[in-house]
Design a protein around this motif. Structure first.
Motif, PDB file in Angstrom:
ATOM      1  N   GLU A  55       0.851  -1.184   0.000  1.00 46.79           N
ATOM      2  CA  GLU A  55       0.000   0.000   0.000  1.00 46.79           C
ATOM      3  C   GLU A  55       0.888   1.236   0.000  1.00 46.79           C
ATOM      4  OE1 GLU A  55      -3.965   1.486   2.272  1.00 46.79           O
ATOM      5  OE2 GLU A  55      -2.273   0.907   3.507  1.00 46.79           O
ATOM      6  N   ARG A  56       0.786   2.045  -1.051  1.00 50.79           N
ATOM      7  CA  ARG A  56       1.621   3.228  -1.181  1.00 50.79           C
ATOM      8  C   ARG A  56       0.734   4.460  -1.175  1.00 50.79           C
ATOM      9  NH1 ARG A  56       2.739  -0.398  -4.845  1.00 50.79           N
ATOM     10  NH2 ARG A  56       1.648   0.744  -6.463  1.00 50.79           N
ATOM     11  N   GLU A  57       1.267   5.552  -0.636  1.00 44.55           N
ATOM     12  CA  GLU A  57       0.527   6.806  -0.624  1.00 44.55           C
ATOM     13  C   GLU A  57       0.232   7.234  -2.058  1.00 44.55           C
ATOM     14  OE1 GLU A  57       0.915  11.370   1.112  1.00 44.55           O
ATOM     15  OE2 GLU A  57       2.440   9.870   1.550  1.00 44.55           O
ATOM     16  N   GLY A  58      -1.018   7.565  -2.333  1.00 43.93           N
ATOM     17  CA  GLY A  58      -1.380   8.004  -3.670  1.00 43.93           C
ATOM     18  C   GLY A  58      -1.639   6.877  -4.647  1.00 43.93           C
ATOM     19  N   ALA A  59      -1.515   5.627  -4.197  1.00 48.12           N
ATOM     20  CA  ALA A  59      -1.730   4.493  -5.092  1.00 48.12           C
ATOM     21  C   ALA A  59      -3.216   4.345  -5.402  1.00 48.12           C
ATOM     22  CB  ALA A  59      -1.198   3.210  -4.458  1.00 48.12           C
ATOM     23  N   GLU A  60      -3.525   3.602  -6.457  1.00 49.76           N
ATOM     24  CA  GLU A  60      -4.914   3.370  -6.814  1.00 49.76           C
ATOM     25  C   GLU A  60      -5.600   2.552  -5.734  1.00 49.76           C
ATOM     26  OE1 GLU A  60      -5.466   0.667 -10.138  1.00 49.76           O
ATOM     27  OE2 GLU A  60      -3.346   0.136  -9.985  1.00 49.76           O
ATOM     28  N   ALA A  61      -6.922   2.533  -5.812  1.00 46.50           N
ATOM     29  CA  ALA A  61      -7.700   1.803  -4.820  1.00 46.50           C
ATOM     30  C   ALA A  61      -7.299   0.338  -4.812  1.00 46.50           C
ATOM     31  CB  ALA A  61      -9.187   1.937  -5.135  1.00 46.50           C
ATOM     32  N   PRO A  62      -7.358  -0.301  -3.647  1.00 49.28           N
ATOM     33  CA  PRO A  62      -7.050  -1.740  -3.589  1.00 49.28           C
ATOM     34  C   PRO A  62      -7.941  -2.542  -4.522  1.00 49.28           C
ATOM     35  CG  PRO A  62      -7.254  -0.801  -1.377  1.00 49.28           C
ATOM     36  CD  PRO A  62      -7.738   0.238  -2.329  1.00 49.28           C
ATOM     37  N   ALA A  63      -7.481  -3.729  -4.876  1.00 46.65           N
ATOM     38  CA  ALA A  63      -8.312  -4.604  -5.706  1.00 46.65           C
ATOM     39  C   ALA A  63      -9.611  -4.941  -4.985  1.00 46.65           C
ATOM     40  CB  ALA A  63      -7.539  -5.877  -6.048  1.00 46.65           C
ATOM     41  N   VAL A  64      -9.511  -5.189  -3.682  1.00 49.28           N
ATOM     42  CA  VAL A  64     -10.690  -5.485  -2.858  1.00 49.28           C
ATOM     43  C   VAL A  64     -10.514  -4.819  -1.505  1.00 49.28           C
ATOM     44  CG1 VAL A  64     -12.173  -7.281  -1.880  1.00 49.28           C
ATOM     45  CG2 VAL A  64     -10.860  -7.764  -3.951  1.00 49.28           C
ATOM     46  N   ARG A  65     -11.572  -4.202  -1.010  1.00 46.79           N
ATOM     47  CA  ARG A  65     -11.548  -3.631   0.334  1.00 46.79           C
ATOM     48  C   ARG A  65     -12.845  -3.970   1.063  1.00 46.79           C
ATOM     49  NH1 ARG A  65      -8.827   0.424   2.770  1.00 46.79           N
ATOM     50  NH2 ARG A  65      -8.056   1.330   0.833  1.00 46.79           N
ATOM     51  N   LEU A  66     -12.712  -4.486   2.273  1.00 39.60           N
ATOM     52  CA  LEU A  66     -13.855  -4.718   3.148  1.00 39.60           C
ATOM     53  C   LEU A  66     -13.699  -3.815   4.360  1.00 39.60           C
ATOM     54  CD1 LEU A  66     -12.847  -7.694   1.924  1.00 39.60           C
ATOM     55  CD2 LEU A  66     -14.889  -8.454   3.147  1.00 39.60           C
ATOM     56  N   ASP A  67     -14.777  -3.136   4.733  1.00 43.14           N
ATOM     57  CA  ASP A  67     -14.724  -2.233   5.872  1.00 43.14           C
ATOM     58  C   ASP A  67     -15.864  -2.553   6.831  1.00 43.14           C
ATOM     59  OD1 ASP A  67     -14.033  -0.150   7.570  1.00 43.14           O
ATOM     60  OD2 ASP A  67     -15.093   1.373   6.411  1.00 43.14           O
ATOM     61  N   ALA A  68     -15.510  -3.040   8.009  1.00 44.99           N
ATOM     62  CA  ALA A  68     -16.478  -3.344   9.077  1.00 44.99           C
ATOM     63  C   ALA A  68     -17.601  -4.250   8.585  1.00 44.99           C
ATOM     64  CB  ALA A  68     -17.044  -2.053   9.663  1.00 44.99           C
ATOM     65  N   VAL A  69     -17.247  -5.266   7.824  1.00 45.50           N
ATOM     66  CA  VAL A  69     -18.262  -6.136   7.214  1.00 45.50           C
ATOM     67  C   VAL A  69     -18.796  -7.138   8.238  1.00 45.50           C
ATOM     68  CG1 VAL A  69     -18.630  -7.974   5.520  1.00 45.50           C
ATOM     69  CG2 VAL A  69     -17.423  -5.881   4.865  1.00 45.50           C
ATOM     70  N   ARG A  70     -20.112  -7.136   8.367  1.00 46.82           N
ATOM     71  CA  ARG A  70     -20.814  -8.119   9.188  1.00 46.82           C
ATOM     72  C   ARG A  70     -21.818  -8.853   8.312  1.00 46.82           C
ATOM     73  NH1 ARG A  70     -23.933  -7.520  13.295  1.00 46.82           N
ATOM     74  NH2 ARG A  70     -22.929  -8.998  14.695  1.00 46.82           N
ATOM     75  N   LYS A  71     -21.958 -10.144   8.545  1.00 44.72           N
ATOM     76  CA  LYS A  71     -22.987 -10.932   7.876  1.00 44.72           C
ATOM     77  C   LYS A  71     -23.670 -11.777   8.934  1.00 44.72           C
ATOM     78  CE  LYS A  71     -25.459 -12.606   4.542  1.00 44.72           C
ATOM     79  NZ  LYS A  71     -26.443 -11.767   3.813  1.00 44.72           N
ATOM     80  N   VAL A  72     -24.952 -11.503   9.131  1.00 45.10           N
ATOM     81  CA  VAL A  72     -25.714 -12.169  10.175  1.00 45.10           C
ATOM     82  C   VAL A  72     -26.797 -13.021   9.532  1.00 45.10           C
ATOM     83  CG1 VAL A  72     -27.208 -11.848  12.186  1.00 45.10           C
ATOM     84  CG2 VAL A  72     -25.255 -10.316  11.806  1.00 45.10           C
ATOM     85  N   TYR A  73     -26.910 -14.258   9.993  1.00 41.05           N
ATOM     86  CA  TYR A  73     -27.960 -15.159   9.545  1.00 41.05           C
ATOM     87  C   TYR A  73     -28.922 -15.413  10.706  1.00 41.05           C
ATOM     88  CZ  TYR A  73     -24.898 -16.144   5.567  1.00 41.05           C
ATOM     89  OH  TYR A  73     -24.104 -16.025   4.463  1.00 41.05           O
ATOM     90  N   GLY A  74     -30.193 -15.574  10.387  1.00 42.36           N
ATOM     91  CA  GLY A  74     -31.176 -15.849  11.411  1.00 42.36           C
ATOM     92  C   GLY A  74     -31.690 -14.583  12.078  1.00 42.36           C
ATOM     93  N   LYS A  75     -32.642 -14.753  13.000  1.00 43.66           N
ATOM     94  CA  LYS A  75     -33.249 -13.629  13.696  1.00 43.66           C
ATOM     95  C   LYS A  75     -33.341 -13.919  15.184  1.00 43.66           C
ATOM     96  CE  LYS A  75     -36.080 -12.113   9.767  1.00 43.66           C
ATOM     97  NZ  LYS A  75     -37.463 -11.801   9.289  1.00 43.66           N
ATOM     98  N   GLY A  76     -33.389 -12.833  15.960  1.00 45.41           N
ATOM     99  CA  GLY A  76     -33.573 -12.945  17.397  1.00 45.41           C
ATOM    100  C   GLY A  76     -32.488 -13.770  18.066  1.00 45.41           C
ATOM    101  N   SER A  77     -32.913 -14.678  18.940  1.00 46.22           N
ATOM    102  CA  SER A  77     -31.951 -15.495  19.682  1.00 46.22           C
ATOM    103  C   SER A  77     -31.243 -16.511  18.797  1.00 46.22           C
ATOM    104  CB  SER A  77     -32.662 -16.223  20.830  1.00 46.22           C
ATOM    105  OG  SER A  77     -33.680 -17.084  20.318  1.00 46.22           O
ATOM    106  N   ALA A  78     -31.749 -16.696  17.570  1.00 46.00           N
ATOM    107  CA  ALA A  78     -31.134 -17.655  16.648  1.00 46.00           C
ATOM    108  C   ALA A  78     -30.112 -17.002  15.724  1.00 46.00           C
ATOM    109  CB  ALA A  78     -32.222 -18.342  15.822  1.00 46.00           C
ATOM    110  N   GLN A  79     -29.843 -15.722  15.929  1.00 42.86           N
ATOM    111  CA  GLN A  79     -28.893 -15.028  15.070  1.00 42.86           C
ATOM    112  C   GLN A  79     -27.477 -15.593  15.209  1.00 42.86           C
ATOM    113  OE1 GLN A  79     -28.747 -10.806  15.544  1.00 42.86           O
ATOM    114  NE2 GLN A  79     -30.549 -10.442  14.272  1.00 42.86           N
ATOM    115  N   VAL A  80     -26.793 -15.697  14.074  1.00 40.02           N
ATOM    116  CA  VAL A  80     -25.395 -16.117  14.047  1.00 40.02           C
ATOM    117  C   VAL A  80     -24.631 -15.130  13.174  1.00 40.02           C
ATOM    118  CG1 VAL A  80     -23.772 -17.906  13.336  1.00 40.02           C
ATOM    119  CG2 VAL A  80     -25.966 -18.555  14.355  1.00 40.02           C
TER     120      VAL A  80
END
Length: 277
Positions: A15-40
């Motif tokens: 990662e260099r200053e002024g470089a192009e955007a990364p090929a892939v960037r994830l920021d604070a990614v959450r993926k939740v399955y289910g609802k309520g007490s069954a959430q994972v």
């Protein structure tokens, strides 16, 4: 100055200053399955960037979030919260048609199952994504890719006439033919014997070295991961560790400690590792 805490960034590659955007960037990614007490929470606040020309293996025990990570990073599934960007494009800003075009034109996929159409030749399977995208295949480029994977004399053969290793080479050539910003590989050697797996991994390694291809590979195999430049370890949907210039013994040793990480509280809410910003 805002009192808001700074979220640690985990960057793979140069990662260099002024470089192009990364090929892939994830920021604070959450993926939740289910609802309520069954959430994972399959992913729990993952922040990570993959720079161009990097080869990264993603590892973790069963249930650690590897497959969900790949699906969200590749735009195959949308996260519950957080952002994912590929080649500078925020996937959340794209409708389904635009997202489909991005996957066809900027993302390559290689899976354990080769996913070749049995009625098409090697060359036709390789050019299929271009045809779906409504693009004319560059014959010189296709011939070059077929030669790169060592299948020039098999270009007119059909999948049933090829070995498993040759079929996986077709799948890799198909992914590379579109000149993707990133190639995602999900257990690409899981169905191959040891020697053939090493040949396929060497081919992926060569595409990084000669073409500057970016590869993110999910694997459970320390030998496969040792072909990468970096290994990122997941546990309970979080980044647990990282290893650069990995060797097989070091990878296996790190894997044995992931169970302890999953049970331990995270100081400050997120781990921070030397050299990852």
């Amino acid at each position: 100055m805002s009192g808001r805490p700074t979220r640690p960034r985990h960057t793979i590659g140069d990662e260099r200053e002024g470089a192009e955007a990364p090929a892939v960037r994830l920021d604070a990614v959450r993926k939740v399955y289910g609802k309520g007490s069954a959430q994972v929470a399959a992913l729990d606040g993952v922040t990570l960037a993959f720079e161009h020309g990097s080869f990264t293996a993603v590892m973790g025990p069963s249930g650690s979030g590897k497959s969900t990570f790949l699906h969200c990073a590749a735009g195959l599934d949308r996260p519950t919260s957080g952002t994912v960007a590929v080649a500078g494009r925020d996937l959340a800003e794209l409708n389904e048609n635009a997202l489909t075009r991005l996957r066809r034109e900027r993302i390559g996929f290689v899976f354990q199952a080769f996913n070749l159409l049995p009625t098409l030749t090697v060359e036709q399977n390789i050019t299929l994504p271009l045809r779906f995208a409504g693009k004319r295949a560059d014959r010189r480029r296709i011939a070059e890719v077929i030669a790169r994977v060592g299948l020039t004399d098999r270009a007119r053969h059909r999948p049933h006439e090829l070995s498993g290793g040759q079929q996986q080479r077709v799948a890799i050539a198909r992914a590379l033919a579109v000149r993707p910003a990133v190639l995602f590989a999900d257990e690409p050697t899981g169905a191959l014997d040891t020697r053939t797996a090493a040949e396929v991994l060497g081919l992926l390694r060569e595409s990084v070295r000669t073409d500057g291809q970016t590869i993110v590979m999910v694997t459970h195999d320390p030998i496969a991961a040792s072909f990468a430049d970096h290994v990122v370890f997941l546990a309970d949907g979080r980044i647990a560790d990282r290893l650069d210039a990995p060797i097989v013994d070091a990878i296996a040793e790190r894997m044995t400690h992931l169970g302890a990480f999953a049970k331990a509280p995270l100081p400050g809410g997120r781990p921070t590792f030397g050299g990852i910003r």
